[in-house]
Design a protein around this motif. Structure first.
Motif, mmCIF file in Angstrom:
data_model
loop_
_atom_site.group_PDB
_atom_site.id
_atom_site.type_symbol
_atom_site.label_atom_id
_atom_site.label_comp_id
_atom_site.label_asym_id
_atom_site.label_seq_id
_atom_site.Cartn_x
_atom_site.Cartn_y
_atom_site.Cartn_z
ATOM 1 N N UNK A 1 0.830 -1.199 0.000
ATOM 2 C CA UNK A 1 0.000 0.000 0.000
ATOM 3 C C UNK A 1 0.869 1.256 0.000
ATOM 4 N N UNK A 2 0.321 2.317 -0.566
ATOM 5 C CA UNK A 2 0.933 3.642 -0.462
ATOM 6 C C UNK A 2 0.172 4.536 0.508
ATOM 7 N N UNK A 3 -0.804 3.960 1.202
ATOM 8 C CA UNK A 3 -1.519 4.693 2.231
ATOM 9 C C UNK A 3 -2.629 5.588 1.730
ATOM 10 N N UNK A 4 -3.038 5.420 0.475
ATOM 11 C CA UNK A 4 -4.063 6.300 -0.101
ATOM 12 C C UNK A 4 -5.474 5.756 0.060
ATOM 13 N N UNK A 5 -5.602 4.513 0.564
ATOM 14 C CA UNK A 5 -6.933 3.901 0.696
ATOM 15 C C UNK A 5 -7.063 3.260 2.074
ATOM 16 N N UNK A 6 -7.065 4.044 3.137
ATOM 17 C CA UNK A 6 -7.040 3.462 4.485
ATOM 18 C C UNK A 6 -8.260 2.608 4.803
ATOM 19 N N UNK A 7 -9.447 3.004 4.360
ATOM 20 C CA UNK A 7 -10.638 2.211 4.655
ATOM 21 C C UNK A 7 -10.603 0.868 3.939
ATOM 22 N N UNK A 8 -10.221 0.897 2.667
ATOM 23 C CA UNK A 8 -10.101 -0.352 1.910
ATOM 24 C C UNK A 8 -9.022 -1.247 2.511
ATOM 25 N N UNK A 9 -7.917 -0.640 2.899
ATOM 26 C CA UNK A 9 -6.824 -1.402 3.491
ATOM 27 C C UNK A 9 -7.282 -2.115 4.747
ATOM 28 N N UNK A 10 -7.983 -1.404 5.617
ATOM 29 C CA UNK A 10 -8.456 -2.021 6.855
ATOM 30 C C UNK A 10 -9.443 -3.154 6.553
ATOM 31 N N UNK A 11 -10.321 -2.933 5.595
ATOM 32 C CA UNK A 11 -11.291 -3.971 5.223
ATOM 33 C C UNK A 11 -10.579 -5.242 4.740
ATOM 34 N N UNK A 12 -9.562 -5.062 3.931
ATOM 35 C CA UNK A 12 -8.845 -6.222 3.423
ATOM 36 C C UNK A 12 -8.124 -6.988 4.522
ATOM 37 N N UNK B 1 -3.476 -20.233 10.029
ATOM 38 C CA UNK B 1 -2.753 -19.192 10.746
ATOM 39 C C UNK B 1 -2.202 -18.219 9.711
ATOM 40 N N UNK B 2 -2.303 -16.927 9.995
ATOM 41 C CA UNK B 2 -1.820 -15.932 9.047
ATOM 42 C C UNK B 2 -0.763 -15.046 9.704
ATOM 43 N N UNK B 3 0.265 -14.762 8.933
ATOM 44 C CA UNK B 3 1.320 -13.839 9.332
ATOM 45 C C UNK B 3 1.241 -12.662 8.359
ATOM 46 N N UNK B 4 0.656 -11.555 8.797
ATOM 47 C CA UNK B 4 0.324 -10.446 7.901
ATOM 48 C C UNK B 4 1.339 -9.327 8.046
ATOM 49 N N UNK B 5 1.881 -8.908 6.914
ATOM 50 C CA UNK B 5 2.725 -7.718 6.898
ATOM 51 C C UNK B 5 2.148 -6.731 5.884
ATOM 52 N N UNK B 6 2.051 -5.484 6.304
ATOM 53 C CA UNK B 6 1.580 -4.408 5.437
ATOM 54 C C UNK B 6 2.794 -3.587 5.033
ATOM 55 N N UNK B 7 3.088 -3.604 3.744
ATOM 56 C CA UNK B 7 4.271 -2.924 3.227
ATOM 57 C C UNK B 7 3.879 -1.512 2.801
ATOM 58 N N UNK B 8 4.463 -0.535 3.455
ATOM 59 C CA UNK B 8 4.229 0.847 3.071
ATOM 60 C C UNK B 8 5.236 1.266 2.024
ATOM 61 N N UNK B 9 4.784 1.402 0.792
ATOM 62 C CA UNK B 9 5.688 1.737 -0.309
ATOM 63 C C UNK B 9 5.914 3.248 -0.319
ATOM 64 N N UNK B 10 6.920 3.670 0.442
ATOM 65 C CA UNK B 10 7.204 5.090 0.566
ATOM 66 C C UNK B 10 6.531 5.761 1.746
ATOM 67 N N UNK B 11 5.984 4.953 2.665
ATOM 68 C CA UNK B 11 5.383 5.551 3.857
ATOM 69 C C UNK B 11 5.359 4.515 4.974
ATOM 70 N N UNK B 12 5.020 4.950 6.162
ATOM 71 C CA UNK B 12 4.981 4.063 7.327
ATOM 72 C C UNK B 12 3.527 3.758 7.678
ATOM 73 N N UNK B 13 3.058 2.520 7.460
ATOM 74 C CA UNK B 13 1.669 2.182 7.780
ATOM 75 C C UNK B 13 1.394 2.337 9.268
ATOM 76 N N UNK B 14 0.281 2.990 9.566
ATOM 77 C CA UNK B 14 -0.106 3.221 10.957
ATOM 78 C C UNK B 14 -1.570 2.821 11.130
ATOM 79 N N UNK B 15 -1.967 2.694 12.410
ATOM 80 C CA UNK B 15 -3.358 2.391 12.759
ATOM 81 C C UNK B 15 -3.848 1.113 12.094
#
Length: 300
Positions: free
Chosen positions: A23-34, A45-59
């Protein structure tokens, strides 16, 4: 036919799946839903990492880890960074505007590659969650037919892609130099080159909004450059020349009435020939024959 060498893990242990969301952080609602749709998956069991492409994912929802990249390294390289950060018997890539409506989706993928070990990559059917008809380009085959019909495929849409982890590792990962466009073709080809098949699971569903692709100068440049790089990295020399020639003819027919777009395309075409993308791993002639028999030789 070789097996994909995926594993359900030790007896009594749930299948573990590394999940990469770029993610580039431009769709926070969609990101959370996914993310929440992945966390709802049953019997895995899931091991989830959110990759911020040019930013730091928060919340992020609890349990999802952030991996901040200081700059936008492109889509395939961003996914590769996430792949290095997760563990599991399998790996799943999900776009930040995609989600899983079925809580048994990942388990169904595990069962499919377990019951059919010749399958090395799965792309599900993509549907818009609001009911907008999905475009035909989302069906990754020449003869589109019914979107719900499963079949082999020779490219994949990257919005939702599932592989046994050993299969993904043997591909060498996504084509990092591409930045954007055609990396799903290379990944599928490199699965085929392992003696496996890439599978369009039309009976499995992932949600993704219908968005018209942006056609701008950079799109045309990368589209052309990466066509050439795809051939240079993956095809025997005679087929590489045919492949690029065929696609050059197709683009001329498509865009001859838009000379500005065609000029941008040919700039990328020339760049592709001038520059060396590295990472050459030519498909074997046996793979070429298998793909041809399955319905699509790698010349188009």
């Amino acid at each position: 036919m070789p097996r994909n060498q995926g594993s359900d893990g030790a007896a009594g242990r749930l299948p573990r799946i590394g999940v990469v969301v770029l993610t580039q952080g431009t769709r926070p609602d969609d990101l959370r839903r996914g993310i929440l749709s992945v966390q709802r998956q049953r019997d895995v069991e899931v091991d989830i990492v959110v990759v911020g492409n040019g930013w730091n994912p928060v919340d992020l929802p609890g349990g999802a880890r952030a991996l901040a990249l200081p700059e936008n390294v492109g889509i395939p390289a961003g996914r590769n960074a996430g792949a290095r950060a997760v563990s599991g018997d399998y790996i799943f890539f999900l776009d930040d505007d995609a989600s899983l409506p079925d809580d048994d989706f990942l388990l169904a993928c595990v069962r499919l590659v377990t019951e059919r070990p010749e399958i090395g990559l799965i792309q599900p059917r993509l549907d818009d969650p609001t009911g907008i008809p999905a475009p035909l380009r989302w069906i990754p085959r020449s003869r589109k037919g019914d979107a719900r019909d499963p079949s082999v495929m020779f490219s994949c849409l990257e919005a939702a892609v599932f592989l046994p982890r050993p299969v993904f590792d043997r591909t060498g990962g996504w084509a990092a130099p591409f930045f954007y466009a055609h990396e799903g073709i290379e990944l599928a080809w490199r699965v085929w080159d392992q003696g496996l098949i890439a599978w369009y699971a039309g009976d499995l569903e992932a949600n993704h909004p219908v968005v018209q692709p942006t056609r701008h100068t950079e799109y045309f440049r990368l589209n052309a450059r990466n066509r050439v790089w795809l051939a240079k990295r993956n095809l025997p020399v005679p087929l590489a020349l045919v492949y690029v020639g065929v696609w050059t003819g197709i683009q001329i027919l498509r865009w001859w009435r838009k000379p500005g777009d065609l000029r941008a395309w040919f700039r990328g075409w020339a760049e592709g020939w001038r520059q060396n993308p590295g990472g050459r791993r030519a498909l074997s002639w046996r793979t070429v024959l298998r793909m041809t028999r399955a319905g699509r030789p790698p010349v188009i």
